[in-house]
Design an enzyme around this catalytic site. Structure first.
Site, mmCIF file in Angstrom:
data_model
loop_
_atom_site.group_PDB
_atom_site.id
_atom_site.type_symbol
_atom_site.label_atom_id
_atom_site.label_comp_id
_atom_site.label_asym_id
_atom_site.label_seq_id
_atom_site.Cartn_x
_atom_site.Cartn_y
_atom_site.Cartn_z
ATOM 1 N N TYR A 121 0.852 -1.203 0.000
ATOM 2 C CA TYR A 121 0.000 0.000 0.000
ATOM 3 C C TYR A 121 0.886 1.250 0.000
ATOM 4 C CZ TYR A 121 -4.341 2.587 0.630
ATOM 5 O OH TYR A 121 -5.422 3.419 0.435
ATOM 6 N N LYS A 151 -3.472 8.406 3.307
ATOM 7 C CA LYS A 151 -4.788 8.127 3.903
ATOM 8 C C LYS A 151 -4.808 8.509 5.387
ATOM 9 C CE LYS A 151 -7.153 6.324 0.410
ATOM 10 N NZ LYS A 151 -8.187 7.091 -0.293
#
Ligand code: NAD
Length: 259
Positions: A161, A168
């Protein structure tokens, strides 16, 4: 309690959906749920290449307008809000379902990310939500609901990720600060945090199949769908969620509970 309005009713509400790329987008699942609950929508597409795929979705929806919006292109986001003001004079809810990071930064170690790549990912995936919030504020005189999409790679190290983790994390913090700042105006700000779903954006994450395999082991033993996201988004958009703000809500069948 007869005569009580459904907590899911969006009848008479008007909402802007930003992030439809195609039929498989999370924003598409949300848009269908908003429509099923009675909302009228406006939507955007990234560029001319994306337009036919987005139009194939919005043609099936009660969508008043479809406008171009690359949040990184000066003036395009402002033009969308000008149209909302002109057509509707107000906005009841907004969905921000967009993210981007340059492939070389996304595929490398976080510590190797370039200043330019990191800044671009932050601008498109995080700061654009704050810009939308600021533009929505004067149109939400009677209150409103702002929603964005995040992922648990913000909190935990999820292999591959990479740079999107810190991006995020910043987005989730932005949700909390915006919720605190706009709460007195009855404007609620929340984030939906789905488990992995095979979308176009997801295909940019290396070894995404491994994330899908891991998610199958969640307590509910199935993958989240765009319809699951839509059900929560429709609830958050409406008056049933009137005391919910500043939250990050997982839609992952309980995967976030596991070590
Ligand atoms: P998607 O590819 O269908 O949607 C991503 C959208 O971002 C596209 O519509 C694209 O046009 C838009 N976008 C990219 N750059 C943009 C720009 N400069 N201006 C305007 N729009 C831009 O993929 P998705 O998975 O539906 O992604 C929606 C959101 O959900 C993203 O924030 C993503 O991080 C988040 N999310 C996805 C998953 C998943 O597994 N798919 C899980 C958790 C969170």
């Amino acid at each position: 309690m007869t005569g009580m309005p459904s907590p899911f009713s969006l009848t008479g509400k008007r909402g802007l959906v930003i992030g439809i790329a195609n039929e498989r987008s999370i924003a598409t699942g949300c848009a269908h749920a908003f429509a099923a609950c009675g909302a009228t929508l406006g939507a955007t597409y990234l560029n001319d290449k994306a337009k036919p795929y987005v139009q194939a979705v919005t043609d099936k929806l009660p969508c008043d307008f479809l406008l171009p919006c690359d949040v990184h292109a000066p003036g395009e986001l402002e033009a969308v809000f000008d149209e909302v003001a002109k057509r509707w004079g107000r906005l009841d809810f907004l969905l921000h379902a967009i993210a981007f990071a340059p492939a070389t930064d996304l595929h490398g170690r976080v510590v190797d990310s370039t200043p330019e790549g990191f800044a671009l990912a932050m601008d498109i995936s995080c700061h654009s939500f704050l810009r939308m919030t600021k533009l929505a504020e004067p149109l939400m005189q009677g209150g409103g609901s702002l929603m964005t999409l995040t992922y648990q790679g913000s909190e935990h190290v999820v292999p591959h990720y990479n740079i999107m983790g810190p991006v995020k994390a910043a987005l989730e913090s932005a949700v909390r600060y915006a919720a605190a700042e706009l709460g007195p105006k009855n404007i609620r700000v929340n984030a939906i945090s789905p488990g992995p779903i095979a979308t176009r954006a997801a295909s940019g994450i290396e070894h995404f199949n491994e994330l899908l395999d891991a998610a199958q082991k969640a307590p509910e033993r199935r993958l989240a769908t765009i319809e699951d996201c839509g059900a929560l988004a429709a609830f958050l958009a409406g008056d049933g969620a009137r005391m919910l703000t500043g939250t990050i809500i997982p839609v992952d069948g309980g995967q976030h509970l596991l070590a």
